[in-house]
Design an enzyme around this catalytic site. Structure first.
Site, short mmCIF file in Angstrom:
data_model
loop_
_atom_site.label_atom_id
_atom_site.label_comp_id
_atom_site.label_asym_id
_atom_site.label_seq_id
_atom_site.Cartn_x
_atom_site.Cartn_y
_atom_site.Cartn_z
N GLU A 52 0.85 -1.20 0.00
CA GLU A 52 0.00 0.00 0.00
C GLU A 52 0.88 1.25 0.00
O GLU A 52 0.50 2.29 -0.52
CB GLU A 52 -0.94 0.00 1.22
CG GLU A 52 -2.20 0.82 1.00
CD GLU A 52 -3.23 0.63 2.11
OE1 GLU A 52 -4.28 0.04 1.85
OE2 GLU A 52 -2.98 1.09 3.24
N HIS A 89 7.90 -27.38 1.56
CA HIS A 89 7.14 -28.50 1.01
C HIS A 89 5.94 -27.99 0.21
O HIS A 89 4.97 -28.69 0.02
CB HIS A 89 6.71 -29.43 2.13
CG HIS A 89 7.90 -29.93 2.89
ND1 HIS A 89 8.62 -31.04 2.50
CD2 HIS A 89 8.55 -29.41 3.96
CE1 HIS A 89 9.64 -31.20 3.33
NE2 HIS A 89 9.63 -30.23 4.22
N LYS A 134 -13.45 1.32 -3.77
CA LYS A 134 -14.51 1.66 -2.81
C LYS A 134 -15.66 2.35 -3.54
O LYS A 134 -16.83 2.07 -3.30
CB LYS A 134 -13.95 2.61 -1.73
CG LYS A 134 -13.08 1.93 -0.71
CD LYS A 134 -12.73 2.92 0.39
CE LYS A 134 -11.66 2.41 1.31
NZ LYS A 134 -11.09 3.43 2.18
O1 LIG Z 1 -8.90 2.49 9.75
P1 LIG Z 1 -9.82 2.66 8.61
O2 LIG Z 1 -10.11 4.10 8.32
O3 LIG Z 1 -11.08 1.88 8.81
O4 LIG Z 1 -9.12 2.12 7.31
C1 LIG Z 1 -8.75 0.78 7.18
C2 LIG Z 1 -7.78 0.60 6.04
O5 LIG Z 1 -8.37 1.08 4.85
C3 LIG Z 1 -7.40 1.75 4.05
O6 LIG Z 1 -7.66 3.09 4.08
C4 LIG Z 1 -7.41 1.26 2.65
O7 LIG Z 1 -8.70 1.06 2.20
C5 LIG Z 1 -6.09 1.42 4.73
O8 LIG Z 1 -5.10 2.32 4.42
C6 LIG Z 1 -6.51 1.38 6.14
O9 LIG Z 1 -5.56 0.75 6.96
#
Ligand SMILES: O=P(O)(O)OC[C@H]1O[C@](O)(CO)[C@@H](O)[C@@H]1O
Length: 528
Positions: free
Chosen positions: A322, A351, A455
């Site tokens: 990331e 293995h 998202k």
């Molecule tokens: O802590 P949050 O805001 O729920 O985000 C969870 C995760 O989602 C992300 O933003 C990526 O979708 C990550 O960087 C982060 O760790």
């Protein structure tokens, strides 16, 4: 290279840290002195950028944020006294809360003590706590931890099933920096429903770890949850293990969080030194750059030879991928950067996929994680003079040798044992290596613009689902997929429409799909 030259190279490049009992060996990466000399200016820049970051510069330009995870383990370097106080106060509050939970001063309404923790979070709000629990929780911890780190209904049921008779003594921790991540929200809603179904009020069982002003924080306050801990704006999710995100669950399990912070602090000091050979994070970054030609051309295979470090590769996957997986560099050029990370543990993987590592496509480099101490007690002999631990150690050395003989490079990280201190140090080592590497390849390691696209697309699929359900309710005859897509105002989205109705039909959600499953054109959809 003959044995004597290799032995000399090993001695030349072996990094040792006496205080931590830590070693880093990059001698089996086949770079030469010319490469090291060429990298020098890049490292000088990386060290300078890192110093600015630690001093409080806006190191995440896109989000206009400081990047301060280093201050968490040494508040003296926080850029101002307010931040220092915030960190110290949070740490104190965590200690107090854990003590009160352990002693029963804070207790659930219907029992003398909490027995279990249910941690609800995803990504950086789950991977660190999961890794640390696996690495450090004792076999009879103060509280047993369970995780919901997905929106998979079966996974949620499985976890809740394990806690069925213990909900009244379970402490749920909802962890989300943004406070709005859908997977985490869904887990929280389902767990709250489980409490209600068991006739238990959920608020006295819930705590939140979240960013200031988030929806989650407001909910926790308005519903009078047991406690709220802050997730600071200047700590990114994937570098949050040593913030409240990781420290609260660890402290509750009885893990020594001060030692975790101390190990990280010691490693931070070592990785702050602006001299390549004296800085283990810089040596790692050098090895990564060499392996992948500064373009991530080789994958990073993480092989800890210790079961308790099983989840380290998953933790590193987010930290590295990331952070480094970026389309644009800091100048706006399209670069498609990143390093793919995978792994599991040795010698188990020997293995499984080590066959391909030894003989197949040479698109990787291995990082062996070696733990010197086998176990607390004395080991029985499995053969005269030989223990299981000798085997584990021998298999590591043997695999390293066999890979090298076939031109496969490797790094070896060695720690004396798996303790809160060494785990803190490992986390700090990789956080710093990622930060330095990002400067070497000129990218922003602290944002994640790519995650947003998925998202947004998921949100529009759920919107389309609503349109479909409405279109079916309004139709008095079966519709083909194309007709349904048109009726749902999404004539271009027939494939998405098909997948949505197939999912709804499979879950008895009032949708029936009729016809030959292989003849999509002829399928008919009706609402029940
Ligand atoms: O802590 P949050 O805001 O729920 O985000 C969870 C995760 O989602 C992300 O933003 C990526 O979708 C990550 O960087 C982060 O760790």
């Amino acid at each position: 290279m003959d044995a004597a030259t290799l032995w000399q190279r090993y001695q030349d490049w072996l990094y040792t840290h006496d205080g931590l009992g830590f070693y880093l060996d990059i001698s089996r990466m086949r770079f030469d002195d010319r490469f090291v000399a060429e990298m020098k200016p890049k490292f000088d820049k990386a060290f300078a950028e890192m110093a600015k970051l630690e001093a409080g510069a806006i190191a995440n330009p896109d989000e206009g944020r400081m990047v301060g995870h280093y201050w968490l383990r040494n508040t003296d370097i926080a850029p101002n006294s307010q931040l220092k106080a915030e960190i110290n106060d949070t740490l104190e509050a965590i200690h107090r809360f854990a003590q009160d939970i352990h002693s029963g001063t804070i207790k659930p309404p219907n029992a003398p003590k909490f027995t279990d923790i249910l941690s609800i979070g995803i990504g950086g709000s789950a991977l660190g706590p999961e890794f640390v629990a696996e690495a450090l929780a004792s076999s009879s911890p103060q509280l047993n931890i369970h995780f919901i780190d997905n929106t998979d209904p079966t996974g949620i049921d499985r976890t809740l099933g394990k806690l069925k008779d213990k909900l009244h003594t379970t402490l749920a921790i909802v962890i989300s920096k943004s406070g709005g991540t859908p997977e985490t929200r869904n887990g929280m809603v389902e767990v709250q429903a489980a409490y209600q179904a068991a006739n238990l009020p959920y608020s006295p069982h819930f705590i939140a770890i979240t960013g200031h002003g988030s929806k989650l924080e407001k909910m926790a306050e308005s519903e009078n949850w047991l406690a709220t801990f802050p997730m600071h704006d200047w700590v990114g999710g994937r570098t949050s293990e040593l913030s409240a995100v990781g420290l609260v669950p660890a402290a509750l399990q009885g893990i020594d969080i001060d030692q975790m912070l101390a190990g990280a602090k010691e490693m931070d000091e070592a990785t702050r030194i602006p001299e390549l050979k004296q800085n283990p994070a810089a040596l790692l970054a050098l090895a990564w750059y060499f392996a992948g030609n500064g373009k991530g051309e080789k994958d990073m295979v993480i092989l800890p030879y210790k079961d308790s470090l099983l989840l380290f590769s998953r933790y590193l996957q987010q930290l590295v991928m990331e952070s480094l997986g970026k389309e644009k560099d800091l100048d706006g050029n399209t670069v498609y950067q990143g390093i793919a990370v995978y792994g599991n543990k040795g010698s188990t993987d020997q293995h499984a996929y080590v066959q391909q590592l030894r003989e197949g496509v040479p698109n990787f480099f291995v990082t062996f994680i070696e733990v010197l101490k086998d176990r607390d007690q004395e080991s029985p002999e499995v053969e005269p003079g030989v223990t299981s631990g000798d085997y584990l150690s021998g298999l590591l050395q043997g695999t390293r040798q066999a890979l090298y003989d076939n031109n496969r490079d490797s790094i070896t990280v060695t720690i004396p044992e798996v303790t809160p201190r060494t785990v803190g140090a490992l986390i700090a080592l990789y956080e710093r290596a990622v930060g330095l590497y990002a400067t070497l390849v000129n990218i922003n390691a602290y944002h994640q613009p790519g995650v947003e696209a998925g998202k947004k697309a998921a949100a529009s699929i759920l919107q389309l689902q609503n349109q479909i359900v409405q279109a079916l309710a309004e139709s008095n005859q079966p519709l083909s997929l194309a007709e349904l897509a048109a009726a749902a105002n999404a004539p271009e989205e027939t494939e998405a429409v098909y997948k949505i109705v197939r999912h709804l039909a499979a879950n008895n959600r009032g949708v029936v799909l009729q016809g030959d499953a292989s003849q999509l054109q002829q399928l008919k959809v009706t609402g029940e």
